[in-house]
Scaffold this active site. Structure first.
Site, PDB file in Angstrom:
ATOM      1  N   HIS A 137       0.752  -1.190   0.185  1.00  0.00           N
ATOM      2  CA  HIS A 137      -0.034   0.101   0.056  1.00  0.00           C
ATOM      3  C   HIS A 137       0.739   1.171   0.067  1.00  0.00           C
ATOM      4  O   HIS A 137       0.625   2.181  -0.727  1.00  0.00           O
ATOM      5  CB  HIS A 137      -0.864   0.228   1.335  1.00  0.00           C
ATOM      6  CG  HIS A 137      -1.961  -0.912   0.993  1.00  0.00           C
ATOM      7  ND1 HIS A 137      -2.817  -1.421   2.261  1.00  0.00           N
ATOM      8  CD2 HIS A 137      -2.917  -1.352   0.020  1.00  0.00           C
ATOM      9  CE1 HIS A 137      -3.973  -2.300   1.737  1.00  0.00           C
ATOM     10  NE2 HIS A 137      -3.861  -2.156   0.244  1.00  0.00           N
ATOM     11  N   CYS A 140      -1.317  -4.490 -16.907  1.00  0.00           N
ATOM     12  CA  CYS A 140      -2.015  -3.428 -15.886  1.00  0.00           C
ATOM     13  C   CYS A 140      -1.337  -3.528 -14.664  1.00  0.00           C
ATOM     14  O   CYS A 140      -1.816  -2.700 -13.670  1.00  0.00           O
ATOM     15  CB  CYS A 140      -3.752  -3.525 -16.029  1.00  0.00           C
ATOM     16  SG  CYS A 140      -4.115  -4.987 -15.185  1.00  0.00           S
TER      17      CYS A 140
END
EC number: 2.7.3.9
Length: 556
Positions: free
Chosen positions: A186, A486
């Site tokens: 994160h 992606c």
């Protein structure tokens, strides 16, 4: 004396400044017993602290927006977990203070996560942050966090919780370095979204003395401790040169000889659209739809709510390409109404498409909402399924799309090695592939993408991973179909050239990386990219692969 350290560069740019450390962790509350007559107020204290922390996390998310908002909302849900709260109250009934009960309940939950095959190790940092915030509030002490400073600095931390990373002030925090984390943690993802240079997985970073001057290169992962004036001048000049190159590179993505490589944006919701448009994204290569499902872990969002959110994104890219990933629930993104709570290893269990096929009503509602959202718009809508393992999975998803009346291209994400190895088979059922390199690396090397200790195996330059990318791209070319990337690998400008050389037809990344990739691609011909790709695949390690590609592209 100048020394050089090396971690994992996860966010481009150079930062030069003095070191400031994150505050120390909350101390463990004393394990004292409380009299029975005082115990009655403790559950109320615990609930009040939990609700206050959850509200603070939600407020931080609203301020941050985008991907950060989804992460912080998930943390708020973690704080309010009813099973955790029940455990806290049980511990209070046998004599614990509210703060000690919270500390021990979270410790037990932490141990459960570690015992579940450590797939959720990356969420442990989030869990610890929630615990610290609740305990600090109960103890009445300030929450450790980003230091106060009137002067810009380089932040050093063991790890950065999403609540801290999301609201970093880029005018004060020049860059950051963490001891833990990986390229897909994160902290790394949010650093790229902020445009702050960052290096993670640098053991011993916490030992750098406060006030030490360091230069952080978020592209190479190098940390120069006490750099001399010549080194600082050279790094600043290189940073200025990169900035000038970024400003000069505009328009669609392409190599110097005109080979088109559409550059798309990864987004987590409508809040991420303005940055993507400003960065010149040619569309969206990964629209993560999980944000809609995090508001209420017990119920799926209504069709109407989904239509509104999807249409906001689709309208932002008239005549552009928007690739939507249907809900990817399970593993580190559990939802009470969908995912089983007792899986021994959620990463290898029911997640992604498997979850949706077990709950066809949820998939049908999402596909119907996408069909309605696209009505009357000139956008090129493409919809893909996460965690496709084989042709049977691909067929089941394509059939569901057709049954929902969806007029769009149907695709499959390649995140499991089996899908790459049998890509031509998968392509008999769908019209495009999209490589999720984060999970593909995780499953290829049996290396949790959130665990810093195995970040070497999460490096997208690993030749074995490049082999799987090449297999997928070659299969798509043979079938006359497209194959994009992606995953976070696309955000590395040098690797973007290699991926192009492997035959990838589009690249999607966080908006902050688009200018870097566009400028770098424009420097080289397709033939140069192909030679760099061949050199990288011939290497024996990730570092050798990067060096080999760099040598080819620099003409060495």
């Amino acid at each position: 004396m100048e020394t050089t350290l090396r971690g994992v560069g996860v966010s481009h740019g150079v930062a030069i400044g003095e070191v400031r450390h994150m505050g120390t962790a909350v101390l463990e509350p004393p394990a004292k017993q409380i009299p029975a007559e005082d115990a009655e107020r403790e559950p109320g204290r615990a609930r009040k602290a939990v609700e206050a922390v959850a509200a603070d996390l939600m407020a931080r998310g609203n301020l941050a927006g985008g991907e950060a908002q989804a992460v912080l909302e998930a943390q708020a849900m973690m704080a309010q977990d009813p099973e955790l709260m029940a455990d806290v109250e049980r511990r209070i009934t046998v004599g614990s203070t509210a703060e000690r009960a919270v500390y021990d309940a979270f410790a037990a939950y932490r141990a459960l996560l570690a015992g579940a095959g450590e797939y959720l190790a990356g969420r442990v940092a989030d869990l610890d942050d929630v615990r610290n915030r609740i305990v600090a509030r109960l103890l009445g002490v300030p929450m450790p966090g980003v230091p106060d400073s009137d002067e810009p600095y380089v932040l050093i931390a063991r790890d950065l919780a999403p609540a801290d990373t999301a609201l970093l002030d880029p005018t004060l925090v020049l860059g950051f370095v963490t001891e833990e984390g990986g390229p897909t943690s994160h902290s790394a993802i949010l650093a790229r979204a902020l445009g702050v240079p960052a290096v993670v997985a640098l053991p011993g970073a916490g030992e750098l003395p406060e006030g030490t001057v360091v230069a952080v290169d978020g592209s190479t992962g190098e940390i120069f401790v006490n750099p001399d004036e010549e080194k600082k001048a050279r790094l600043s000049a290189e940073a200025a040169e990169r900035k000038a190159a970024l400003a000069a590179a505009t328009g669609p993505g392409a190599t110097s000889d005109g080979h088109k490589v559409p550059l798309l944006a990864n987004i987590g919701g409508p809040a991420d659209v303005p940055a993507a448009v400003e960065a010149g994204a040619e569309g969206v290569g990964l629209f993560r739809t999980e944000f809609l499902f995090l508001d209420d872990s017990e119920n799926a969002p209504s069709e109407e709510k989904q239509v509104t959110a999807y249409r906001q994104v689709l309208e932002a890219f008239p005549e552009g390409r928007v690739v939507v990933r249907v809900l990817d629930a399970g593993a580190d993104k559990p939802l009470d109404f969908l995912t089983p709570g007792d899986e021994p290893n959620p990463a290898l269990g029911v997640r992604g498409l498997r979850t949706l096929l077990d709950h066809p009503d949820v998939l049908r509602t999402q596909l119907t909402a996408l069909a309605k959202a696209a009505e009357g718009l000139p956008v090129y809508l493409e919809v893909m399924a996460p965690m496709v393992a084989d042709r049977a999975d691909a067929k089941a998803f394509a059939d569901a799309c057709r049954e929902a009346g969806l007029r769009a291209k149907f695709g499959a994400m390649v995140e499991i090695p089996s899908a790459a190895l049998r890509a031509r088979s998968v392509l008999q059922e769908v019209e495009f592939l999209s490589l999720g390199t984060n999970d593909l690396a995780q499953y290829t090397f049996a290396a949790d993408r959130q665990v810093g200790a195995v970040s070497r195996l999460q490096d997208p330059w690993q030749p074995a991973l490049l082999d799987l990318v090449a297999l997928s791209a070659e299969a798509a070319k043979a079938e006359g179909k497209s194959c994009g990337v992606c995953g976070e690998a696309a955000s590395d400008p040098l690797l973007a050239c290699v991926l192009t050389g492997l035959g990838v037809t589009s690249l999607s990344m966080g908006a902050a990386s688009l200018p870097y990739v566009r400028a770098t691609l424009a420097k080289f011909t397709l033939a140069q990219c192909e030679r760099a790709a061949a050199a990288a695949r011939a290497a024996e390690s990730a570092e050798e692969a990067r060096n080999a590609a760099q040598a080819v592209l620099s003409g060495e």
